[in-house]
Write an enzyme that holds these catalytic residues in place. Structure first.
Site, PDB file in Angstrom:
ATOM      1  N   HIS A 178      -7.774  -5.546  -0.240  1.00  0.00           N
ATOM      2  CA  HIS A 178      -6.586  -4.735   0.067  1.00  0.00           C
ATOM      3  C   HIS A 178      -5.738  -5.470   1.098  1.00  0.00           C
ATOM      4  O   HIS A 178      -5.838  -5.231   2.304  1.00  0.00           O
ATOM      5  CB  HIS A 178      -7.001  -3.357   0.569  1.00  0.00           C
ATOM      6  CG  HIS A 178      -5.873  -2.378   0.613  1.00  0.00           C
ATOM      7  ND1 HIS A 178      -5.221  -1.934  -0.517  1.00  0.00           N
ATOM      8  CD2 HIS A 178      -5.262  -1.752   1.653  1.00  0.00           C
ATOM      9  CE1 HIS A 178      -4.274  -1.080  -0.179  1.00  0.00           C
ATOM     10  NE2 HIS A 178      -4.269  -0.968   1.133  1.00  0.00           N
ATOM     11  N   SER A 187       0.830  -1.197   0.000  1.00  0.00           N
ATOM     12  CA  SER A 187       0.000   0.000   0.000  1.00  0.00           C
ATOM     13  C   SER A 187       0.871   1.256   0.000  1.00  0.00           C
ATOM     14  O   SER A 187       1.680   1.439  -0.903  1.00  0.00           O
ATOM     15  CB  SER A 187      -0.963  -0.055   1.191  1.00  0.00           C
ATOM     16  OG  SER A 187      -1.994   0.898   1.058  1.00  0.00           O
ATOM     17  N   ASP A 239      -9.762  -5.230  -4.625  1.00  0.00           N
ATOM     18  CA  ASP A 239      -9.268  -4.217  -3.691  1.00  0.00           C
ATOM     19  C   ASP A 239     -10.299  -3.094  -3.567  1.00  0.00           C
ATOM     20  O   ASP A 239     -10.587  -2.397  -4.539  1.00  0.00           O
ATOM     21  CB  ASP A 239      -7.927  -3.670  -4.182  1.00  0.00           C
ATOM     22  CG  ASP A 239      -7.163  -2.905  -3.114  1.00  0.00           C
ATOM     23  OD1 ASP A 239      -7.817  -2.242  -2.279  1.00  0.00           O
ATOM     24  OD2 ASP A 239      -5.920  -2.953  -3.120  1.00  0.00           O
TER      25      ASP A 239
END
Length: 227
Positions: free
Chosen positions: A206, A119, A174
């Protein structure tokens, strides 16, 4: 004095340390949590590579309502469309350069270092490899993206020499970082001379997963073979 939090390391399992991997966590995480998350997915230890999990500084984070959070830099929003907070990114640049410099001073050259992350950590790795320390051995980004008008693209337009290879991975479910943001990042970097691979991971939100971590492990072993 460093602003970073605690470091957590998976030490090399063999007799000689000849390479280093920096694995940057996502927003709100810690190096300790990232290390444990990875451990649950795959045996991420190497005979000659130290895997280092730094912890981001605690600082106000706009998407969290300005509350303190362990983040590498601030963002206006979790969106590819907003401008980057360049001053905040410049502040973490000093820390990352210092991390790599310390490895250099310990005998690990930049071309024996991989940077990567999940991320926001993957975004930091992209800034590192394509702006600040372009002679690293490689970079990976898991569920990450760059803003549409990122300064990374601007810097690459000025110079496209000696770019490290890229491995990008992204889940097709995601719900926080849209798959199309990751794909657009990869395509933009490819147009600017970056070579690499983009893997879409089926039914993944995610998060990291075992398949993705095994792809990363293979990439690390290819880019950082034993000396």
């Amino acid at each position: 004095m460093s602003r970073l939090g605690a470091f957590h390391v998976t030490k090399h399992t063999g007799g000689k340390h000849s390479a280093t991997l920096f694995y940057f966590h996502g927003s709100g995480g810690t190096g300790e949590n990232m290390k444990e998350w990875v451990r649950l997915m795959v045996d991420f230890a190497f005979p000659h590579i130290n895997v280092v999990y730094p912890t981001a500084p605690a600082q106000p984070y706009t998407p969290a309502g300005g509350l303190l959070s362990n983040v590498w830099f601030d963002r206006a929003d979790i969106s590819a469309e907003v401008p980057e907070r360049l001053q905040s990114i410049a502040e973490i640049e000093k820390e990352v350069r210092h991390l790599i410099q310390k490895e250099n001073e310990a005998g690990i050259p930049s071309n024996r270092i991989i940077v990567g992350g999940f991320s926001m950590g993957g975004c930091l790795a992209l800034h590192t490899a394509y702006r600040w320390v372009r002679d690293v051995a490689g970079v990976f980004a898991f569920s990450s993206f760059l803003n549409e008008n990122s300064i990374v693209y601007e810097d690459l337009q000025k110079s496209q020499h000696n770019l490290p290879p890229l491995l990008q991975l992204h889940g097709n479910r995601d719900t926080m970082v849209q798959l199309v943001w990751g794909q657009s990042t990869f395509e933009n970097l490819k147009k600017l001379g970056v070579k690499g691979e983009f893997h879409i991971l089926d039914r993944l939100d995610h998060s990291i997963n075992k398949r993705g971590m095994n792809i990363i492990k293979k990439f690390v072993e290819e880019q950082l073979p034993p000396i």
